[in-house]
Design a protein around this motif. Structure first.
Motif, short mmCIF file in Angstrom:
data_model
loop_
_atom_site.label_atom_id
_atom_site.label_comp_id
_atom_site.label_asym_id
_atom_site.label_seq_id
_atom_site.Cartn_x
_atom_site.Cartn_y
_atom_site.Cartn_z
N LEU A 51 0.75 -1.13 -0.13
CA LEU A 51 -0.03 0.10 -0.07
C LEU A 51 0.88 1.18 0.02
O LEU A 51 2.02 1.13 0.34
CB LEU A 51 -0.75 0.03 1.28
CG LEU A 51 -1.94 -1.05 1.45
CD1 LEU A 51 -2.52 -0.95 2.91
CD2 LEU A 51 -3.18 -0.57 0.45
N TRP A 64 -1.85 0.97 -4.72
CA TRP A 64 -1.89 -0.31 -4.10
C TRP A 64 -1.46 -1.38 -5.06
O TRP A 64 -1.41 -1.19 -6.04
CB TRP A 64 -3.18 -1.14 -3.35
CG TRP A 64 -4.24 -1.18 -4.63
CD1 TRP A 64 -4.80 -0.30 -5.38
CD2 TRP A 64 -4.66 -2.50 -5.00
NE1 TRP A 64 -5.91 -1.07 -6.45
CE2 TRP A 64 -5.60 -2.66 -5.89
CE3 TRP A 64 -4.37 -3.87 -4.52
CZ2 TRP A 64 -6.08 -3.56 -6.58
CZ3 TRP A 64 -4.72 -5.09 -4.96
CH2 TRP A 64 -5.89 -4.80 -6.00
N ASP A 111 -7.64 -1.75 4.44
CA ASP A 111 -7.51 -0.94 3.24
C ASP A 111 -7.16 -1.89 2.24
O ASP A 111 -7.64 -1.64 0.85
CB ASP A 111 -6.47 0.32 3.67
CG ASP A 111 -6.93 1.17 4.42
OD1 ASP A 111 -8.32 1.38 4.52
OD2 ASP A 111 -6.11 2.07 5.28
N TYR A 112 -6.17 -2.92 2.39
CA TYR A 112 -5.89 -3.61 1.19
C TYR A 112 -6.88 -4.34 0.83
O TYR A 112 -7.09 -4.95 -0.43
CB TYR A 112 -4.80 -4.36 1.57
CG TYR A 112 -3.84 -5.32 0.55
CD1 TYR A 112 -3.04 -4.46 -0.29
CD2 TYR A 112 -4.32 -6.53 0.05
CE1 TYR A 112 -2.50 -5.04 -1.67
CE2 TYR A 112 -3.77 -7.12 -1.05
CZ TYR A 112 -2.82 -6.48 -2.00
OH TYR A 112 -2.36 -6.89 -2.98
N ARG A 114 -9.97 -3.69 0.84
CA ARG A 114 -11.13 -2.86 0.16
C ARG A 114 -10.48 -2.64 -1.18
O ARG A 114 -11.28 -2.72 -2.08
CB ARG A 114 -10.93 -1.50 1.13
CG ARG A 114 -12.20 -0.69 0.24
CD ARG A 114 -12.16 0.70 0.95
NE ARG A 114 -12.59 0.70 2.45
CZ ARG A 114 -11.85 0.68 3.38
NH1 ARG A 114 -10.44 0.94 3.32
NH2 ARG A 114 -12.07 0.59 4.70
N GLU A 115 -9.29 -2.45 -1.68
CA GLU A 115 -8.79 -2.28 -2.97
C GLU A 115 -8.89 -3.81 -3.50
O GLU A 115 -9.33 -3.49 -4.70
CB GLU A 115 -7.39 -1.83 -2.89
CG GLU A 115 -7.17 -0.59 -2.11
CD GLU A 115 -8.05 0.66 -2.87
OE1 GLU A 115 -8.12 0.61 -4.23
OE2 GLU A 115 -8.56 1.40 -2.01
N LYS A 118 -12.45 -3.92 -4.63
CA LYS A 118 -12.69 -3.40 -5.73
C LYS A 118 -12.26 -4.16 -7.03
O LYS A 118 -12.92 -4.22 -8.13
CB LYS A 118 -12.15 -2.00 -5.66
CG LYS A 118 -12.80 -0.92 -4.89
CD LYS A 118 -12.05 0.14 -4.92
CE LYS A 118 -12.42 1.06 -3.61
NZ LYS A 118 -11.48 2.37 -3.71
N GLN A 119 -11.02 -4.94 -6.99
CA GLN A 119 -10.82 -5.41 -8.16
C GLN A 119 -11.62 -6.72 -8.51
O GLN A 119 -11.91 -7.24 -9.34
CB GLN A 119 -9.34 -5.70 -7.93
CG GLN A 119 -8.38 -6.58 -9.31
CD GLN A 119 -8.27 -5.33 -10.36
OE1 GLN A 119 -8.04 -4.12 -10.04
NE2 GLN A 119 -8.22 -5.72 -11.59
#
Length: 555
Positions: A51, A64, A111-112, A114-115, A118-119
């Protein structure tokens, strides 16, 4: 497995120490696909677990994955956040990777995820436009074997905060261990003939990742069921530890200060230096001297900013050598050997517990190392019938997690890695109990065994006990589940015994005095432990999936 009518897709997540990835399958055909499109990357089956935050006090992620290592952020002095998964482990605090003081590792994980979520949403909706990733997807997240029980609860909370799931205790997030998922993958790579040949036989899966190596011996009970034979083991000896040995080698050549300064002020160059080593030296290294050609590391060309960090006699020597550092065969071999030796010791430990093991499967990104394969074959060829590296071993955990999510009946039993018990009271015994442990009621609070480490438990197997209140006017009973690696724990607060979770059972009928029975049950049906209690007198039932104790939890 029976699904709710809303589940359409199963996603297996391999949240790794250094690289992460995911695979997925629609229940209509169960064909597994692995994501190979990432920010700034196409064709890679995983991306970096890294991140880089914006200039806002770690509130928002700027980059990220791979771009977090290669792109310039708004604050050039800020290093990317790496290896934060290791904070879930039980390694000593002094050895855990550095994190900025105002960034808790729970937040970095959330946070990771969450990203990554999205992917996942992008990949699923591209393939199936009507899919709602929040409501129609079952996520299966793999956890290293050597991580503590608390890691699953922390990951569940992080997944909730990352909006992967919309309810904290939803069944739409399940867990498996990394070696268990890898074993399922290996089982599914066998042909029908091989499956018939191996029924009733055991096999060892060695999952060699970037940060951790996980091992488990499984037995193929029949064509559709796997059993566990030994307690899962693991250690921190994955592929990135070879990179660390390379850095130690460089520190000898250019000085510790130079490497530290490069890492601090020009992190991108530092990372590029490691990636160049991996591409040109680490990956092609076979361990055969005749195959190896001395690699000339040209500092001026590959990492020119390192020159500015070198001082004193080392600078003079490098100037004389035109800033070229030779990596000879023995130099590279010495970078691998400490790491591989640890893996070999782990394998010996597993095989010593089951001398019927007939095959070793090597999976994970580091398993693609030809030198690692060579060393393991030399060491164990005479001990097992076959040593195999399945196709695309880097995807084994994610793809196996999907298979597990589709059909949990693949796993017939597991071996308990810990001893489980609960706090309970028994009469004080002056011959065995210290006087300071005696309570006013004349009882002692003790560890009461529920299930012992090393026990083979069937899926949904239950362990039960009954108890009564300590005092006649007691209006509730407190149940605390305890966990330890010791097999003969005596008291709840002795060294090595840790609280796993607790809940309270109401006892309203005080007129019955101590004659109020409570039934307690522990179930190992899933990777997350469930506990049940029942007030036998009034029939009230209590159920919980333990919300493990997480000290200083604050996102």
């Amino acid at each position: 497995m029976s699904f709710g009518s809303d589940i359409r897709v199963v996603v297996g997540i391999d949240f790794g120490t250094t690289y992460s990835g995911f695979s997925f399958a629609h229940l209509s055909n169960s064909i597994i696909a692995t994501n190979d499109e990432w920010p700034d990357q196409i064709g890679q089956l995983k991306t970096n677990t890294v991140l880089k935050y914006d200039n806002d006090g770690f509130k928002s992620v700027e980059y990220w994955g791979y771009p977090a290592l290669t792109k310039t952020s708004k604050r050039k002095e800020d290093n990317p956040i790496e290896l934060f998964k290791l904070h879930l482990s039980n390694m000593p605090e002094s050895k855990k990777p550095y994190l900025p003081p105002n960034l808790h590792y729970h937040k970095a994980i959330a946070d990771y995820l969450r990203e990554l979520g999205k992917q996942i949403k992008k990949a699923l909706t591209t393939r199936w436009p009507g899919i709602d990733h929040m409501y129609q997807v079952l996520f299966v997240l793999a956890v290293p074997a050597e991580f503590p029980e608390s890691s699953k609860s922390i990951l569940r909370q992080c997944a909730y905060d990352a909006k992967l799931i919309n309810k904290l205790n939803t069944y739409k997030l399940q867990f498996t261990t990394e070696p268990e998922a890898a074993a399922i993958y290996c089982f599914n790579t066998m042909s029908e003939t091989e499956i018939d040949d191996y029924i009733g036989k055991s096999f060892l899966v060695v999952d060699c990742g970037g940060g951790t190596v996980d091992l488990t011996i499984r037995k193929l009970l029949n064509k559709g069921e796997l059993g566990e034979v030994t307690v899962r083991t693991g250690d921190f000896c994955g592929g990135t530890y070879v990179d660390q040995e390379f850095i130690k080698f460089l520190e000898i050549k250019v000085g510790e200060f130079a490497i530290s300064r490069l890492k601090e002020t020009h992190y991108g160059q530092y990372q590029y230096l490691i990636q160049e080593f991996c591409r040109s030296v680490k990956l092609p290294f076979t361990g055969v001297r005749e195959d190896y050609k001395i690699y000339e590391l040209d500092i001026e060309q590959i990492c020119p900013l390192l020159k500015q960090c070198v001082t004193g006699s080392k600078k003079k020597r490098l100037e004389d050598d035109e800033w070229i550092i030779d990596l000879g065969f023995e130099d590279v071999k010495n970078m691998f050997d400490p790491v591989i030796s640890k893996i070999i010791r782990l394998i010996h430990g597993q095989l010593n517990n089951d001398n019927t093991c007939s095959i070793i499967f090597l999976v994970g990104g580091f398993s693609e190392s030809k030198y690692l394969q060579k060393r393991i074959k030399e060491e164990f060829n005479c001990r097992v019938d076959h040593i195999s590296v399945p196709q695309q071993p880097i995807t084994a955990v994610a793809r196996g997690a999907v298979k597990y999510g589709i059909n949990k009946k693949l796993i017939k039993n597991r071996v308990l890695k810990y001893t489980y018990g609960r706090s309970t009271l028994r009469p004080y015994n002056e011959s065995i109990d210290p006087i300071e442990r005696k309570r006013e009621s004349g009882h002692v609070l003790v560890f009461k065994l529920l299930a012992k480490k090393g026990t083979v438990v069937e899926v949904d197997q239950k362990f039960s006990q009954t108890s009564h209140p300590e005092n006649s006017d007691q209006k509730a009973m407190w149940y605390q589940l305890l966990i330890t690696e010791n097999e003969d724990a005596k008291y709840c607060d002795e060294e090595g015994v840790k609280p796993l979770g607790d809940f309270i059972v109401d006892l309203p009928d005080t007129h019955l005095g101590k004659d109020r029975k409570v039934y307690f049950e522990l179930c190992f049906g899933e990777m997350e432990i469930q506990a049940y209690a029942k007030n036998v007198n009034n029939g009230l039932k209590y159920k919980t999936t333990f919300d493990y104790y997480n000290e200083n939890y604050n996102i």
